[in-house]
Design an enzyme around this catalytic site. Structure first.
Site: not given
Lengths: 344, 311
Positions: A30, A73, A75, A98, A100, A102, A144
């Site tokens: 991103e 966006l 992921e 980040f 986070d 995941i 984050h």
């Protein structure tokens, strides 16, 4: 030739040199080029952000948007696509802004990429790198700032690298990209602005090899990522007390360098591990259990882990400061296990 | 195509038999009854094209040219299996045939196919990637993300939904807010077509058009093939949730092999004798595969530790 450059520049340079060497290396993530109007970008072939922290800046103009791909966006989707790219012969480097985030894309790592080689009887390889960012210290609050490298490190088929210096960042990232496996390369966001000596040329540092950053004989401190600097600070302080500390920068969380850690503990008899992740089932506890299992007879005191508390990362500056392991916390536990040395 | 359909049917009937006899371990998800979809689509593909598959993957692998002996040995958990006995029914893969694996994750194939298509586009080939998935997977988030990405980048990927009316025990009419899966394509600005998944010719035609578009660089297509899951979600599933009536009952009663036999005879493609001969050949091929699987050794204990990482 080595010169001083920023940690973020070292990463940028590694990506640049890797891409120059192998056209199969594709970056995706991103905003890694982006943020600007696409029509304009195609004409001018320029990038705008170069990732949320600017780490990939300059790569889109140089290698084109076919190789530096701004994703929506999504992921879950693009991380899964990176696995598909890797298993069909490309070498994607996917940026997860980040670590986070995941949660959205864990299937790519747990369900697919890490298992394909094994499930398919060794007939597939997944040469992908996930660059991500972890760590507290910039008041980015709970979603984050987390440190999840230990979590990734517990998955068979995944390698996890956590560099602490600009020199290591470049050499380890080049190794990660060359590696034929799924490698998670977790960068501490507070290190991007750090300067250090980095050779201009292409070089690699082996994954799985820790670095002894300071030799000592009384106490071993193993550190992960930026905790290296906490370990070095503690070593300086204790030196004034005539206590000699060996500081080991783990550099790689999975696999981690058992040999170097065990050798050091056998020499010093005392071990502290500093790990910014939450305290349970993390890399520190894993190291502690292996050392207790394999070097128990050499220990002159209990193994101590200094970790973040078992909480999400808080926002308020004073609380966040309390959250991150620091020299005072390490000194407190060090005192408990080096008392006998002080008596002498 | 008829031989391939027979292969799938015979392969699965035998898998069912040996599973019931306790000779095949683990979970088995059968595809028999849905043969027309895998065969109709894969008839357009070469070894250079990629497919991703589902829990119910035997049919896709056979249709894409997966080795029958290697597949059967894999399902028996033998060292000679396509995945050396490490994958089993849910993970059969054959990289040489462009088979990127059956998948135990519902929705696991969307990203793999999208990534394979990104590779094909980047390498400037005319190779395509086909993602087979079920109606249940159409409700996973990754479906939406990948269809969106495939469309904005005009990727050579075809998303083939096998709507067999059930996601595990949950009927499609209950779990889908849209009447059809195909209509969701509109949200991602790609063609969405709905075909009779029991009719191999209908599937073949729809897939041919989509694959041609993809090869020409015109982007992805969503194809919904309506079929029926004749078997349980897994073998041993008592299917107490099924009470076929009306339209569903009609779908359940159609056998795609019979549909194709009639079509082939009526259109003078094959005679009844030729069709029977293909059926017999298939029976023989599967028997050979079973014999090979049964005679094969189990994986060695040390192989437990092998192939976690590429060297």
């Amino acid at each position: 030739m080595a010169r001083e450059i920023l940690f973020m520049k070292a990463i940028n340079e590694a990506l640049d040199q890797a891409m120059a060497k192998d056209e199969n290396i594709i970056l995706l993530g991103e905003d890694i080029a982006g943020g600007a109007e696409v029509q304009h970008l195609e004409e001018a072939n320029e990038d705008a952000w170069g990732g949320v922290m600017g780490v990939t800046r300059g790569l889109a103009p140089k290698y084109g948007r076919e190789r530096v791909i701004d994703t929506p966006l999504s992921e879950m989707g693009y991380m899964a696509a990176a696995v598909g790219m890797a298993v069909t012969g490309l070498r994607p480097v996917a940026e997860l802004m980040f670590s986070d985030f995941i949660g959205f894309c864990f299937d790519s790592i747990i369900g697919q990429g890490s298992k394909m080689r094994y499930m398919f009887g060794g007939k597939a390889k997944v040469p992908m790198t996930v660059r991500t960012m972890h760590g507290a210290g910039v008041n980015a609050a709970a979603q984050h700032s987390g440190s999840y490298y230990g979590l990734f490190g517990s998955i068979p088929g995944v390698k996890v690298v956590v560099p602490a210096t600009p020199y290591d960042a470049k050499g380890l990232l080049l190794s990660a990209i060359e590696d034929d496996n799924l490698v998670i390369f977790s960068e501490d966001k507070t290190l991007y602005g750090m300067k250090g000596e980095v050779p201009e040329e292409y070089y690699t540092i082996p994954i799985g090899k820790a670095a002894i950053k300071r030799e000592g004989k009384d106490l071993t401190i193993v550190t992960i990522g930026k905790m290296l600097y906490v370990g070095l600070e503690v070593a300086d302080i204790l030196e004034k007390d005539n206590i000699s500390v060996e500081v080991i920068d783990l550099r790689t969380v999975a696999p981690w360098d058992e040999e170097t850690v065990l050798e050091s503990v056998k020499k010093t008899g005392r071990l502290i591990i500093i790990d910014e992740s939450n305290p349970h089932n993390n890399t520190a506890t894993d190291i502690a259990s292996v050392v207790a299992d394999k070097a128990f007879d050499y220990l002159d005191g209990p193994i101590k882990c200094v970790c973040a508390p078992n909480t999400p990362v808080p926002f308020a500056a004073n609380l966040e400061k309390l959250y991150i392991p620091d020299a005072n916390k390490v000194l407190t536990v060090a005192t408990e296990i080096i008392d006998d040395l002080r008596v002498k | 195509m008829y031989k391939s359909m027979e292969d799938i049917r015979n392969f699965e009937e035998n898998v069912k038999r040996f599973f019931a006899a306790g000779e095949i371990p683990g979970f088995v998800h059968l595809y028999a009854g849905e043969e027309a979809i895998a065969v109709g689509v894969c008839a357009h593909l070469t070894d250079e094209d990629y497919i991703t598959s589902t829990h119910r993957g035997h049919g896709h692998c056979i249709a894409k040219g997966g080795d029958l002996k290697g597949m059967m040995a894999e399902i028996f958990g033998k060292a000679t299996g396509l995945c050396k006995g490490k994958g089993g029914s849910m993970h059969i893969a054959d990289m040489n045939k462009g088979i990127l694996g059956a998948n135990g994750m519902v929705g696991g194939g969307f990203g793999l196919a999208t990534g394979a298509a990104m590779r094909n586009k980047y390498k400037k080939t005319d190779r395509v990637a086909v993602c087979f998935f079920g109606d249940g997977a159409a409700n996973e988030g990754v479906f939406h993300e990948c269809l969106n990405m495939a469309s904005i980048w005009k990727l050579p990927v075809i998303f083939v939904c096998e709507n067999n009316l059930f996601a595990e025990s949950t009927p499609q009419w209950y779990s889908s807010a849209s009447r059809t899966i195909a209509e969701r394509a509109a949200a991602y600005n790609m063609p969405g077509v709905r075909v009779n998944g029991k009719d191999v010719v209908a599937v073949y035609e729809a897939a041919g058009e989509a694959i041609e578009r993809a090869r020409k660089g015109e982007g992805p297509t969503l194809i919904e093939c309506v079929t029926y899951r004749n078997h349980g979600h897994f073998e041993g599933d008592e299917q107490t949730y099924k009470a076929p009536s009306g339209e569903e009952k009609e779908w359940a009663e159609v056998d795609p092999l019979e549909v194709f036999r009639q079509y082939a005879i009526e259109n003078g493609l094959l005679t009844e004798e030729e069709l029977d001969q293909l059926r017999e050949e298939s029976v023989r091929d599967i028997e050979e595969a079973i014999e090979f699987a049964k005679k094969s050794p189990e994986p060695s204990p040390e192989s437990l530790y092998q192939d976690v990482f590429a060297d």
